[in-house]
Design an enzyme around this catalytic site. Structure first.
Site, PDB file in Angstrom:
ATOM      1  N   LEU A  87       0.743  -0.862  -0.123  1.00  0.00           N
ATOM      2  CA  LEU A  87       0.074  -0.349   0.014  1.00  0.00           C
ATOM      3  C   LEU A  87       0.196   1.261   0.066  1.00  0.00           C
ATOM      4  O   LEU A  87       2.324   1.017   0.789  1.00  0.00           O
ATOM      5  CB  LEU A  87      -0.826  -0.327   1.398  1.00  0.00           C
ATOM      6  N   ASN A 100      -1.983   3.330 -11.176  1.00  0.00           N
ATOM      7  CA  ASN A 100      -1.748   2.301 -11.205  1.00  0.00           C
ATOM      8  C   ASN A 100      -1.987   1.328 -11.862  1.00  0.00           C
ATOM      9  O   ASN A 100      -2.863   1.935 -13.036  1.00  0.00           O
ATOM     10  CB  ASN A 100      -2.428   1.532  -9.389  1.00  0.00           C
ATOM     11  N   HIS A 102      -3.510  -2.708 -12.484  1.00  0.00           N
ATOM     12  CA  HIS A 102      -4.799  -3.821 -11.896  1.00  0.00           C
ATOM     13  C   HIS A 102      -4.810  -4.586 -13.278  1.00  0.00           C
ATOM     14  O   HIS A 102      -5.810  -4.635 -13.427  1.00  0.00           O
ATOM     15  CB  HIS A 102      -5.856  -2.667 -11.269  1.00  0.00           C
TER      16      HIS A 102
HETATM   17  C1  GRF Z   1       1.014  -7.135 -13.255  1.00  0.00           C
HETATM   18  O1  GRF Z   1      -0.256  -8.379 -14.258  1.00  0.00           O
HETATM   19  C2  GRF Z   1       0.456  -6.215 -12.781  1.00  0.00           C
HETATM   20  O2  GRF Z   1      -0.882  -6.067 -12.969  1.00  0.00           O
HETATM   21  C3  GRF Z   1      -0.212  -6.428 -11.193  1.00  0.00           C
HETATM   22  O3  GRF Z   1       1.097  -6.850 -11.430  1.00  0.00           O
HETATM   23  C4  GRF Z   1       1.406  -7.874 -12.470  1.00  0.00           C
HETATM   24  C5  GRF Z   1       3.544  -7.844 -12.774  1.00  0.00           C
HETATM   25  O4  GRF Z   1       3.671  -8.363 -13.379  1.00  0.00           O
HETATM   26  N1  GRF Z   1      -0.301  -5.733 -10.390  1.00  0.00           N
HETATM   27  P1  GRF Z   1       5.446  -7.286 -14.440  1.00  0.00           P
HETATM   28  O5  GRF Z   1       6.671  -7.955 -13.126  1.00  0.00           O
HETATM   29  O6  GRF Z   1       5.165  -6.273 -14.336  1.00  0.00           O
HETATM   30  O7  GRF Z   1       6.296  -8.525 -14.714  1.00  0.00           O
END
Ligand code: GRF
Length: 191
Positions: A87, A100, A102
């Protein structure tokens, strides 16, 4: 020139994609990459790509102003969370614009415990036929800031968290840098 700091906790394939996208950009530069894990692969990737990479502890983030002061000293205009699992404390939210990504269609599959494969597992367990990504601003309620973009992909009957994650990653690579660029151009350049 607008400066971006990327925060990431893991492999950092999104961070790499963003770094490559903004390489030689006339108006936006990736200043640095920050991780809460000293051995996160994102640090190695970023260094290899010529971007400064640092790690920090929970105390650095929540109990001192070290990070805040350093990001200000660097004239950071935007923090990009690319797979960052902690967080973000109020002090950073109050001082910086933060975007961010998600890996699902918020508000569904967001909130506490919903990160990484947990999200994809929950989507598959609920027999959803569509999932996707949400790129949003962070305000003081983590997953609830203004949505900048959502993009969808199918969930196939034989998907595992791994196959769904791979499809979601493709969406992330396609959209995340473009949305960041548009956000900076539309909102931060005149300041
Ligand atoms: C991504 O799918 C992102 O949306 C999520 O964590 C993953 C990170 O992947 N929050 P990477 O480390 O960028 O390969």
């Amino acid at each position: 020139m607008k400066n971006i700091a990327i925060f990431a906790s893991g492999s950092g394939s999104n961070a790499e994609n963003i770094i490559r996208y903004f390489d030689a950009h006339p108006l936006i530069r990736i200043d640095s990459v920050w991780s809460n894990k000293k051995d996160a692969f994102v640090l190695e990737r970023s260094t290899r790509l010529g971007v400064e990479a640092h790690s920090f502890s929970r105390a650095d983030l929540t109990e001192s102003n070290i990070l805040l002061t350093e990001l200000k000293r660097r004239n950071i205009d935007l923090i990009v969370l690319a797979g960052f699992l902690w967080l973000v404390p109020k002090t950073l939210v109050q001082n910086f614009k933060i975007v961010n990504i998600h890996p699902a269609l918020l508000p569904a599959y967001g909130g506490k415990g919903m990160f990484g494969d947990h999200v994809h597992q929950a989507v598959i367990a609920a027999k959803e036929v569509v999932s996707g990504i949400t790129i949003h601003l962070i305000d003081e309620e983590y997953d609830k800031g203004e949505v900048l973009l959502q993009a969808k992909c199918p969930v196939l009957p034989d998907d595992t968290p791994g196959t769904l994650a791979a499809r979601i990653h493709q969406l992330e690579y396609e959209h995340f840098p473009v949305v960041i660029e548009k956000y900076v151009m539309d909102n931060l350049l005149s300041k």
